[in-house]
Design a protein around this motif. Sequence first.
Motif, short mmCIF file in Angstrom:
data_model
loop_
_atom_site.label_atom_id
_atom_site.label_comp_id
_atom_site.label_asym_id
_atom_site.label_seq_id
_atom_site.Cartn_x
_atom_site.Cartn_y
_atom_site.Cartn_z
N ASP A 123 38.57 -0.64 -10.58
CA ASP A 123 37.22 -1.09 -10.27
C ASP A 123 36.52 -0.28 -9.17
N THR A 124 37.29 0.29 -8.26
CA THR A 124 36.69 0.91 -7.08
C THR A 124 36.91 2.41 -7.01
N GLU A 125 38.14 2.84 -7.24
CA GLU A 125 38.48 4.24 -7.05
C GLU A 125 37.65 5.21 -7.89
N PRO A 126 37.39 4.91 -9.18
CA PRO A 126 36.60 5.86 -9.97
C PRO A 126 35.23 6.15 -9.36
N GLY A 127 34.59 5.12 -8.80
CA GLY A 127 33.30 5.32 -8.17
C GLY A 127 33.39 6.18 -6.92
N LEU A 128 34.47 6.00 -6.16
CA LEU A 128 34.67 6.82 -4.96
C LEU A 128 34.90 8.28 -5.34
N ILE A 129 35.65 8.48 -6.42
CA ILE A 129 35.91 9.85 -6.89
C ILE A 129 34.60 10.52 -7.30
N GLU A 130 33.80 9.80 -8.08
CA GLU A 130 32.55 10.38 -8.57
C GLU A 130 31.57 10.66 -7.42
N LYS A 131 31.48 9.73 -6.48
CA LYS A 131 30.48 9.86 -5.41
C LYS A 131 30.91 10.78 -4.29
N TYR A 132 32.21 10.74 -3.94
CA TYR A 132 32.65 11.44 -2.74
C TYR A 132 33.63 12.58 -3.00
N VAL A 133 34.62 12.37 -3.87
CA VAL A 133 35.59 13.44 -4.13
C VAL A 133 34.91 14.61 -4.83
N ASP A 134 34.15 14.30 -5.88
CA ASP A 134 33.49 15.37 -6.63
C ASP A 134 32.48 16.13 -5.79
N LEU B 269 35.36 13.77 0.19
CA LEU B 269 36.56 12.94 0.30
C LEU B 269 37.75 13.57 -0.41
N ARG B 270 38.90 13.41 0.21
CA ARG B 270 40.18 13.73 -0.42
C ARG B 270 40.98 12.44 -0.45
N ILE B 271 41.62 12.16 -1.58
CA ILE B 271 42.48 10.99 -1.71
C ILE B 271 43.92 11.46 -1.80
N GLU B 272 44.76 10.95 -0.92
CA GLU B 272 46.17 11.29 -0.93
C GLU B 272 46.99 10.03 -1.21
N TRP B 273 47.75 10.07 -2.27
CA TRP B 273 48.57 8.93 -2.68
C TRP B 273 49.91 8.93 -1.95
N ARG B 274 50.35 7.75 -1.56
CA ARG B 274 51.70 7.56 -1.04
C ARG B 274 52.36 6.45 -1.83
N ASN B 275 53.51 6.74 -2.41
CA ASN B 275 54.28 5.72 -3.12
C ASN B 275 54.87 4.73 -2.11
N PHE B 276 54.55 3.46 -2.29
CA PHE B 276 55.04 2.42 -1.39
C PHE B 276 55.62 1.27 -2.23
N PRO B 277 56.78 1.51 -2.88
CA PRO B 277 57.36 0.49 -3.76
C PRO B 277 57.99 -0.64 -2.96
N ILE B 278 57.45 -1.85 -3.12
CA ILE B 278 57.95 -2.99 -2.35
C ILE B 278 58.40 -4.15 -3.24
N PHE B 279 58.29 -4.00 -4.56
CA PHE B 279 58.60 -5.10 -5.46
C PHE B 279 59.87 -4.87 -6.27
N GLY B 280 60.82 -4.16 -5.71
CA GLY B 280 62.12 -4.06 -6.36
C GLY B 280 62.34 -2.82 -7.19
N GLU B 281 63.33 -2.91 -8.08
CA GLU B 281 63.82 -1.74 -8.81
C GLU B 281 62.76 -1.12 -9.71
N GLU B 282 61.97 -1.94 -10.40
CA GLU B 282 60.95 -1.36 -11.28
C GLU B 282 59.87 -0.65 -10.47
N SER B 283 59.54 -1.17 -9.30
CA SER B 283 58.59 -0.48 -8.44
C SER B 283 59.12 0.90 -8.06
#
Length: 255
Positions: free
Chosen positions: A100-111, A115-129
């Motif tokens: 809902d939110t990220e695509p608009g930020l990419i279009e308006k600011y990243v493009d 803005l630069r978006i940097e992902w960090r994996n933060f698995p907190i819900f167990g093995e599947e995470s």
Amino acid sequence: MPTPTRSPYRKPVAFGAVVALAAGLLGFVSYRATAPDGSPSDAPAVSAATGQDPGAYPGLAELARRDAGDGLALGRPDAPVVLIEYADFKCGYCGKFARDTEPGLIEKYVDAGTLRIEWRNFPIFGEESEAAARASWAAGQQDRFWAFHRAAYAEDAKEKGFGEDRLRELARQAGVKDLDRFTRDAGSEAAGEAVAADQEEAYSIGATSTPSFLINGRPVAGAQPAAVFTRAIEAAAAEAAGVGSAGEDAGERAE
């Protein structure tokens, strides 16, 4: 609220007293982001939009990696604003932000190069995470992280789980060309180390739930309305533009 599972690689990390204060704020505002009976709009945020902005913390801003070869990042390495996202593929609110939110930020600011978006994996819900985090990193080794990200956060995707076959199917949907390499990479020591490093970074700044964000060192917690991110990004961009080579502010240059 589920108790986060901490990486066995976790070691204490200190960024100084100022960063410790910011970490405390992030921990305080983030605890409701994954509460089963909460809602993103109810979750408090520390940002310019709320009137409770503590400002940017230099120690947190320095966590931006700005690595041109980072397959888990979008945008120019020298963009004036960096949004770091700590997230889990099993987190419903992370999916809401992604859809809902990220695509608009990419279009308006990243493009636009702001803005630069940097992902960090933060698995907190167990093995599947953990498995999904490793898989996303493996997709990134073939430059398909963001396509994998979209597939994994598609509506109702998390309800199908993140077992081995499902992750391979998501990789196929994401256009990963060498699926055998993907499987090897996801199970590799390098994948485990990369995920553990991201997870440790999140814990070290006081993140206790997903999604949690830093915008040029400003903590923001939860899948907040788009306006929260817009105002925080624009405030950070204005600050970045407000200091020239001689240290004068934008107002002084305009005179």
